[in-house]
Design a protein around this motif. Structure first.
Motif, PDB file in Angstrom:
ATOM      1  N   LEU A 202     -19.854  -0.198  -1.536  1.00 35.86           N
ATOM      2  CA  LEU A 202     -18.682   0.219  -2.188  1.00 35.86           C
ATOM      3  C   LEU A 202     -17.676   1.489  -1.422  1.00 35.86           C
ATOM      4  CD1 LEU A 202     -20.174   0.229  -6.006  1.00 35.86           C
ATOM      5  CD2 LEU A 202     -18.886  -1.598  -4.609  1.00 35.86           C
ATOM      6  N   ALA A 203     -16.720   1.367  -1.488  1.00 32.07           N
ATOM      7  CA  ALA A 203     -15.544   2.324  -0.874  1.00 32.07           C
ATOM      8  C   ALA A 203     -15.200   3.292  -1.885  1.00 32.07           C
ATOM      9  CB  ALA A 203     -14.412   1.518  -0.587  1.00 32.07           C
ATOM     10  N   GLN A 204     -16.476   4.337  -1.584  1.00 26.78           N
ATOM     11  CA  GLN A 204     -16.214   5.787  -2.568  1.00 26.78           C
ATOM     12  C   GLN A 204     -15.924   5.291  -3.991  1.00 26.78           C
ATOM     13  OE1 GLN A 204     -13.258   8.428  -0.952  1.00 26.78           O
ATOM     14  NE2 GLN A 204     -14.044   8.028   1.159  1.00 26.78           N
ATOM     15  N   PRO A 205     -16.719   4.720  -4.611  1.00 25.38           N
ATOM     16  CA  PRO A 205     -16.855   4.468  -6.034  1.00 25.38           C
ATOM     17  C   PRO A 205     -16.456   5.760  -6.980  1.00 25.38           C
ATOM     18  CG  PRO A 205     -19.146   4.365  -5.428  1.00 25.38           C
ATOM     19  CD  PRO A 205     -18.266   4.406  -4.265  1.00 25.38           C
ATOM     20  N   ASN A 206     -15.694   5.702  -8.004  1.00 26.58           N
ATOM     21  CA  ASN A 206     -15.400   6.849  -8.527  1.00 26.58           C
ATOM     22  C   ASN A 206     -15.579   6.555 -10.142  1.00 26.58           C
ATOM     23  OD1 ASN A 206     -13.913   9.111  -9.840  1.00 26.58           O
ATOM     24  ND2 ASN A 206     -12.935   9.506  -8.049  1.00 26.58           N
ATOM     25  N   GLY A 207     -14.765   5.996 -10.772  1.00 28.05           N
ATOM     26  CA  GLY A 207     -14.988   5.833 -12.250  1.00 28.05           C
ATOM     27  C   GLY A 207     -15.828   4.765 -12.522  1.00 28.05           C
ATOM     28  N   VAL A 208     -16.652   4.787 -13.654  1.00 23.42           N
ATOM     29  CA  VAL A 208     -17.646   4.194 -14.020  1.00 23.42           C
ATOM     30  C   VAL A 208     -17.732   4.169 -15.562  1.00 23.42           C
ATOM     31  CG1 VAL A 208     -19.612   5.579 -13.596  1.00 23.42           C
ATOM     32  CG2 VAL A 208     -20.075   3.219 -13.728  1.00 23.42           C
ATOM     33  N   MET A 209     -17.559   3.025 -16.282  1.00 25.05           N
ATOM     34  CA  MET A 209     -17.586   2.839 -17.730  1.00 25.05           C
ATOM     35  C   MET A 209     -18.045   1.477 -18.356  1.00 25.05           C
ATOM     36  SD  MET A 209     -17.758   4.926 -20.280  1.00 25.05           S
ATOM     37  CE  MET A 209     -17.379   6.491 -19.330  1.00 25.05           C
ATOM     38  N   PHE A 210     -18.759   1.605 -19.356  1.00 26.37           N
ATOM     39  CA  PHE A 210     -19.137   0.276 -19.894  1.00 26.37           C
ATOM     40  C   PHE A 210     -17.885  -0.090 -20.871  1.00 26.37           C
ATOM     41  CE2 PHE A 210     -23.559   1.418 -19.409  1.00 26.37           C
ATOM     42  CZ  PHE A 210     -24.230   0.220 -19.216  1.00 26.37           C
ATOM     43  N   SER A 257     -11.025   8.117 -12.137  1.00 29.13           N
ATOM     44  CA  SER A 257     -11.944   7.876 -13.271  1.00 29.13           C
ATOM     45  C   SER A 257     -11.317   6.927 -14.377  1.00 29.13           C
ATOM     46  CB  SER A 257     -12.395   9.123 -14.002  1.00 29.13           C
ATOM     47  OG  SER A 257     -12.649  10.163 -13.080  1.00 29.13           O
ATOM     48  N   ILE A 258     -12.228   6.339 -15.183  1.00 30.48           N
ATOM     49  CA  ILE A 258     -11.983   5.225 -16.039  1.00 30.48           C
ATOM     50  C   ILE A 258     -12.383   5.628 -17.424  1.00 30.48           C
ATOM     51  CG2 ILE A 258     -12.205   2.895 -16.542  1.00 30.48           C
ATOM     52  CD1 ILE A 258     -12.701   2.112 -13.864  1.00 30.48           C
ATOM     53  N   ALA A 259     -11.464   5.199 -18.566  1.00 31.40           N
ATOM     54  CA  ALA A 259     -12.114   5.453 -19.691  1.00 31.40           C
ATOM     55  C   ALA A 259     -11.653   3.999 -20.669  1.00 31.40           C
ATOM     56  CB  ALA A 259     -11.381   6.593 -20.534  1.00 31.40           C
ATOM     57  N   VAL A 260     -12.280   3.575 -21.516  1.00 28.06           N
ATOM     58  CA  VAL A 260     -12.077   2.408 -22.268  1.00 28.06           C
ATOM     59  C   VAL A 260     -11.845   2.722 -23.659  1.00 28.06           C
ATOM     60  CG1 VAL A 260     -13.154   0.033 -22.758  1.00 28.06           C
ATOM     61  CG2 VAL A 260     -13.524   1.221 -20.559  1.00 28.06           C
ATOM     62  N   ASP A 261     -10.794   1.969 -24.467  1.00 25.75           N
ATOM     63  CA  ASP A 261     -10.787   2.037 -25.809  1.00 25.75           C
ATOM     64  C   ASP A 261     -11.380   0.954 -26.463  1.00 25.75           C
ATOM     65  OD1 ASP A 261      -8.838  -0.094 -25.926  1.00 25.75           O
ATOM     66  OD2 ASP A 261      -6.974   1.237 -26.058  1.00 25.75           O
ATOM     67  N   ALA A 262     -11.124   1.080 -28.061  1.00 27.35           N
ATOM     68  CA  ALA A 262     -12.049  -0.145 -28.997  1.00 27.35           C
ATOM     69  C   ALA A 262     -11.431  -1.234 -28.577  1.00 27.35           C
ATOM     70  CB  ALA A 262     -11.499   0.405 -30.277  1.00 27.35           C
TER      71      ALA A 262
END
Length: 342
Positions: A202-210, A257-262
């Motif tokens: 991967l190319a500098q992975p940053n955000g990770v979220m379920f 970075s990454i966030a996920v809503d409902a």
């Protein structure tokens, strides 16, 4: 020197260890929305809550990351560029904007934090040493959760996510040059004794979220401006399918970075622009959260988002030559655990 989000820059800051933040708070205001330019969806106006840090004299930088709401209602952020002895984990009062240091140490350069659903401690990724540290919610009882090599190579942990059992998923930025593609997504079981590389190359992975159903991971690659989806097996120890889901047309900006809503919407932080790109789970650009023009001078990046679980009040970390700030806005759907930190 302006704020930079690259692994090389953060590694250099960690080596220097000579940064000093100061701060003052401001009041919140009511967010407003308006039509945005074509291709960016609705424009959501963010409002300033707090001026948390100033640029550190030794390096000309400050970088706030990892907003997370804890059980007493406070918002915590990390300052990735804080020097030894100065606040590295900072509490912000979401009513008044006042803030104070919660935790510091001599070596860490912390780029994210999230609360474990297993032991309810805060876990911080240390970009400098390759370790993950946990602390109690009041900043006490620091422990090293993980350190050492993964498959023969030291990690450069950036962001962090948890499954429902408290197992840890980390974006390992690993490379320090723009053309390097040896980044990884690493799973660590909740007692810190077993590691599994779920994805590499991967190319500098940053955000990770379920995602909301905890079936797969959304990940972003800083050097590629892409968001990919990794579907996991039932044990969450292997990737059963992986595909590039969204290309972020950010121009000079890069995916942070990454966030996920409902509802499964993705809140993609941008390095290089003080804005958050919001996408549906099917890749449609729904909105752009923007710092108003009168507040945008001197801020260059909006790294991450926290949405209050059960509500739509959202907070984003914004940084640049003018300092480190927290802004607020109204999210498109309610927050869940995956909306809070990472």
């Amino acid at each position: 020197m302006t704020t930079s989000r690259t692994p090389r820059a953060l590694a250099g800051l960690a080596a220097l260890g000579l940064l000093t933040p100061t701060a003052c708070g401001t009041q919140t205001a009511t967010p407003a929305s308006k039509p945005a330019s074509s291709g960016e969806g609705t424009s959501i106006r963010a409002t300033q809550l707090a001026h948390v840090t100033d640029v550190h004299e030794a390096t000309g930088m400050t970088l706030l990351e990892g907003p997370v709401l804890i059980e007493d209602g406070s918002l915590y952020v990390v300052d990735a560029t804080a020097p030894p002895g100065d606040p590295k984990l900072i509490s912000v009062d979401v009513t008044t904007g006042k803030h104070e240091g919660v935790y510091t140490d001599k070596t860490g350069a912390y780029t994210s934090t999230q609360i474990s659903p297993h032991d309810h401690r805060l876990y911080l990724t240390d970009f400098a040493t390759g370790s993950i540290v946990s602390v109690a919610q009041d900043g006490s009882e620091p422990r090293t959760f993980f350190s050492g090599e993964v498959d023969g190579s030291k990690m450069t942990p950036d962001d962090i996510a948890f499954d429902g059992e408290g197992d840890v998923y980390v974006s390992d930025a690993h490379g320090t040059k723009p053309d390097e593609t040896d980044g990884r997504i690493v799973r660590i079981n909740r007692d810190g004794t077993k590691t599994t590389v779920l994805a590499d190359g991967l190319a500098q992975p940053n955000g990770v979220m379920f995602d909301p159903d905890l079936r797969g991971l959304w990940i972003s690659e800083l050097s590629e401006d892409t968001i990919s989806y990794l579907l996991l097996d039932a044990d969450k120890t292997a990737v059963t399918s992986q595909h590039e889901a969204i290309h972020v047309d950010g121009g000079l900006a890069q995916t942070d970075s990454i966030a996920v809503d409902a509802d499964g919407n993705l809140y993609q932080g941008l390095h290089g622009r003080p804005a958050i790109a919001v996408y549906s789970k099917y890749g449609a650009r729904l909105a752009t959260v923007e710092v108003p023009a009168e507040k945008s001078e001197g801020v260059k990046s909006a790294t991450n988002v926290a949405i209050a679980p059960g509500g739509t009040k959202a907070y984003m970390t914004v940084s640049g030559p003018a300092g480190g700030y927290v802004f607020t806005f109204t999210a498109l759907a309610k927050g869940i655990r995956q909306s809070n930190g990472g």
